[in-house]
Motif scaffolding. Structure first.
Motif, mmCIF file in Angstrom:
data_model
loop_
_atom_site.group_PDB
_atom_site.id
_atom_site.type_symbol
_atom_site.label_atom_id
_atom_site.label_comp_id
_atom_site.label_asym_id
_atom_site.label_seq_id
_atom_site.Cartn_x
_atom_site.Cartn_y
_atom_site.Cartn_z
ATOM 1 N N VAL A 1 0.893 -1.343 -0.015
ATOM 2 C CA VAL A 1 0.078 -0.029 -0.188
ATOM 3 C C VAL A 1 0.771 1.281 -0.004
ATOM 4 O O VAL A 1 1.977 1.113 0.323
ATOM 5 C CB VAL A 1 -0.984 -0.013 1.242
ATOM 6 C CG1 VAL A 1 -2.035 -1.013 1.047
ATOM 7 C CG2 VAL A 1 -0.290 -0.127 2.471
ATOM 8 N N LEU A 2 0.306 2.200 -0.483
ATOM 9 C CA LEU A 2 0.958 3.341 -0.341
ATOM 10 C C LEU A 2 0.329 4.639 0.524
ATOM 11 O O LEU A 2 -0.931 4.559 0.632
ATOM 12 C CB LEU A 2 0.779 4.159 -1.861
ATOM 13 C CG LEU A 2 1.210 5.810 -2.224
ATOM 14 C CD1 LEU A 2 2.772 5.593 -2.354
ATOM 15 C CD2 LEU A 2 0.701 6.024 -3.529
ATOM 16 N N GLY A 3 1.164 5.079 1.457
ATOM 17 C CA GLY A 3 0.674 6.060 2.342
ATOM 18 C C GLY A 3 1.563 6.217 3.707
ATOM 19 O O GLY A 3 2.908 5.869 3.486
ATOM 20 N N ASP A 4 0.920 6.693 4.638
ATOM 21 C CA ASP A 4 1.670 7.131 5.851
ATOM 22 C C ASP A 4 1.424 5.823 6.953
ATOM 23 O O ASP A 4 0.198 5.572 7.137
ATOM 24 C CB ASP A 4 1.111 8.319 6.574
ATOM 25 C CG ASP A 4 1.838 8.863 7.932
ATOM 26 O OD1 ASP A 4 2.474 8.065 8.273
ATOM 27 O OD2 ASP A 4 1.409 9.856 8.200
ATOM 28 N N ILE A 5 2.668 5.218 7.370
ATOM 29 C CA ILE A 5 2.308 3.973 8.311
ATOM 30 C C ILE A 5 1.801 4.231 9.437
ATOM 31 O O ILE A 5 1.069 3.565 9.987
ATOM 32 C CB ILE A 5 3.778 3.197 8.205
ATOM 33 C CG1 ILE A 5 3.525 1.840 9.128
ATOM 34 C CG2 ILE A 5 4.421 4.160 9.448
ATOM 35 C CD1 ILE A 5 4.736 1.140 8.853
ATOM 36 N N THR A 6 1.659 5.750 9.820
ATOM 37 C CA THR A 6 0.861 5.808 11.278
ATOM 38 C C THR A 6 -0.525 5.824 11.063
ATOM 39 O O THR A 6 -1.315 5.946 12.058
ATOM 40 C CB THR A 6 1.311 7.384 11.629
ATOM 41 O OG1 THR A 6 0.776 8.437 10.832
ATOM 42 C CG2 THR A 6 3.026 7.131 12.006
ATOM 43 N N SER B 1 -2.094 -8.749 12.431
ATOM 44 C CA SER B 1 -1.716 -7.972 11.268
ATOM 45 C C SER B 1 -0.482 -7.015 11.617
ATOM 46 O O SER B 1 -0.546 -6.463 12.776
ATOM 47 C CB SER B 1 -3.105 -7.040 10.854
ATOM 48 O OG SER B 1 -3.604 -6.552 12.010
ATOM 49 N N VAL B 2 0.460 -6.895 10.573
ATOM 50 C CA VAL B 2 1.518 -6.032 10.997
ATOM 51 C C VAL B 2 1.885 -5.143 9.870
ATOM 52 O O VAL B 2 1.734 -5.628 8.649
ATOM 53 C CB VAL B 2 3.008 -6.810 11.371
ATOM 54 C CG1 VAL B 2 3.793 -6.142 11.418
ATOM 55 C CG2 VAL B 2 2.520 -7.812 12.514
ATOM 56 N N ALA B 3 2.213 -3.833 10.089
ATOM 57 C CA ALA B 3 2.502 -3.154 8.717
ATOM 58 C C ALA B 3 4.161 -2.797 8.890
ATOM 59 O O ALA B 3 4.497 -2.238 9.922
ATOM 60 C CB ALA B 3 1.803 -1.605 9.033
ATOM 61 N N PHE B 4 4.955 -2.722 7.833
ATOM 62 C CA PHE B 4 6.187 -2.584 7.801
ATOM 63 C C PHE B 4 6.539 -1.253 6.869
ATOM 64 O O PHE B 4 5.838 -1.417 5.750
ATOM 65 C CB PHE B 4 6.767 -3.683 6.933
ATOM 66 C CG PHE B 4 7.317 -5.004 7.855
ATOM 67 C CD1 PHE B 4 8.288 -5.142 8.709
ATOM 68 C CD2 PHE B 4 6.144 -5.854 7.851
ATOM 69 C CE1 PHE B 4 8.602 -6.195 9.385
ATOM 70 C CE2 PHE B 4 6.455 -7.032 8.600
ATOM 71 C CZ PHE B 4 7.502 -7.224 9.299
ATOM 72 N N PRO B 5 7.412 -0.456 7.172
ATOM 73 C CA PRO B 5 7.827 0.665 6.311
ATOM 74 C C PRO B 5 9.064 -0.190 5.444
ATOM 75 O O PRO B 5 9.324 -1.484 5.934
ATOM 76 C CB PRO B 5 8.315 1.591 7.212
ATOM 77 C CG PRO B 5 9.035 0.649 8.240
ATOM 78 C CD PRO B 5 8.017 -0.593 8.611
ATOM 79 N N ALA B 6 9.596 0.740 4.526
ATOM 80 C CA ALA B 6 10.949 -0.132 3.700
ATOM 81 C C ALA B 6 11.930 0.295 4.548
ATOM 82 O O ALA B 6 12.579 1.208 4.451
ATOM 83 C CB ALA B 6 11.019 0.837 2.416
#
Ligand code: AR6
Length: 167
Positions: free
Chosen positions: A7-12, A112-117
Motif C-alpha cells: 500500500v501507498l501512504g503514511d504508516i501511522t 496484522s503487521v505493517a512494515f515500512p521500507a
C-alpha cells in the motif's frame, strides 16, 4: 498462510495490531518513519524504547503503541543495516529485521503487521534490492501473522514492492 499487501501512504494511519518502525540502536526515536511514529505515539514511546535499548541491527523489540490510534497496540522497533556497499552483510541484516519482527509479532499475538521500507531512507539501502529482500524474508518466515502490509511512502517504492511481490 500470510497475505502480503502493498500500500501507498503514511504508516501511522495503518489499522493493524502492530506497526514496525525503522529505528536506530537507541530506540529513542529519530527522523524519517521513526520520527513520524514517535510523534504519533507520544513521548511514552521513547521512554519505553530507551528502557529496552540497545537494539542490535537485525534485531527487533516491542513496546506498547501509546497514543497511536486503536487498533494499533504495539510498536515493533527494528534496526536496519547502514548500507556500506553490500559486502558487510547488509542483505542478511535486513532479512533478519523482517524475520525478527514477525517473530516478535507472534510473541505478541498480533495478526496484522505493517512494515515500512526498512533501511531505504537515511540508512541508504538500495530500494529495489531492499524490496526483494523484504518479500523473500517474509515469505520464508513461518508466522501466525495473517496480514502483512508493506507501506510505501512514494509511488516508486510502491512499484518496486509490487514487482518484488510478483517475482
Ligand atoms: N510512513 C511510511 N514510510 C515512511 C514514512 C511514513 N510516515 N516516513 C518515511 N518513510 P528512514 P532508515 C519511508 O530514513 O533508512 C531514523 O532517524 C522512507 O521514505 O525512516 O531505516 C531512525 O531513527 C523510506 O523509504 O529509515 C534511524 O536513525 C523508509 O521509510 C534511521 O532513520 C525508511 O526510511 C533509520 O534509517
Amino acid at each position: 498462510m500470510t497475505d502480503i499487501e502493498v500500500v501507498l501512504g503514511d504508516i501511522t494511519a495503518e489499522d493493524v495490531d502492530a506497526i514496525v518502525t525503522a529505528a536506530n540502536e537507541s530506540l529513542l526515536g529519530g527522523g524519517g518513519v521513526d520520527g513520524a511514529i514517535h510523534r504519533a505515539a507520544g513521548p511514552g514511546l521513547a521512554r519505553a524504547g530507551g528502557a529496552l535499548a540497545p537494539c542490535d541491527p537485525g534485531d527487533a523489540k516491542a513496546t506498547p503503541a501509546f497514543a497511536l490510534d486503536p487498533p494499533v497496540r504495539h510498536v515493533i522497533h527494528t534496526v536496519g543495516p547502514v548500507w556500506e556497499g553490500g559486502t558487510y552483510g547488509e542483505d542478511d541484516t535486513l532479512a533478519s529485521c523482517y524475520r525478527r519482527s514477525l517473530e516478535v509479532a507472534d510473541e505478541l499475538g498480533a495478526s496484522s503487521v505493517a512494515f515500512p521500507a526498512i533501511a531505504t531512507g537515511v540508512y541508504g539501502f538500495p530500494p529495489e534490492r531492499a524490496a526483494r529482500i523484504a518479500v523473500a524474508a517474509i515469505r520464508a518466515t513461518p508466522t501466525r501473522v495473517q496480514r502483512v502490509r508493506l507501506v510505501a511512502f512514494d509511488e516508486d517504492a510502491r512499484d518496486l514492492l509490487l514487482d518484488a511481490l510478483k517475482g
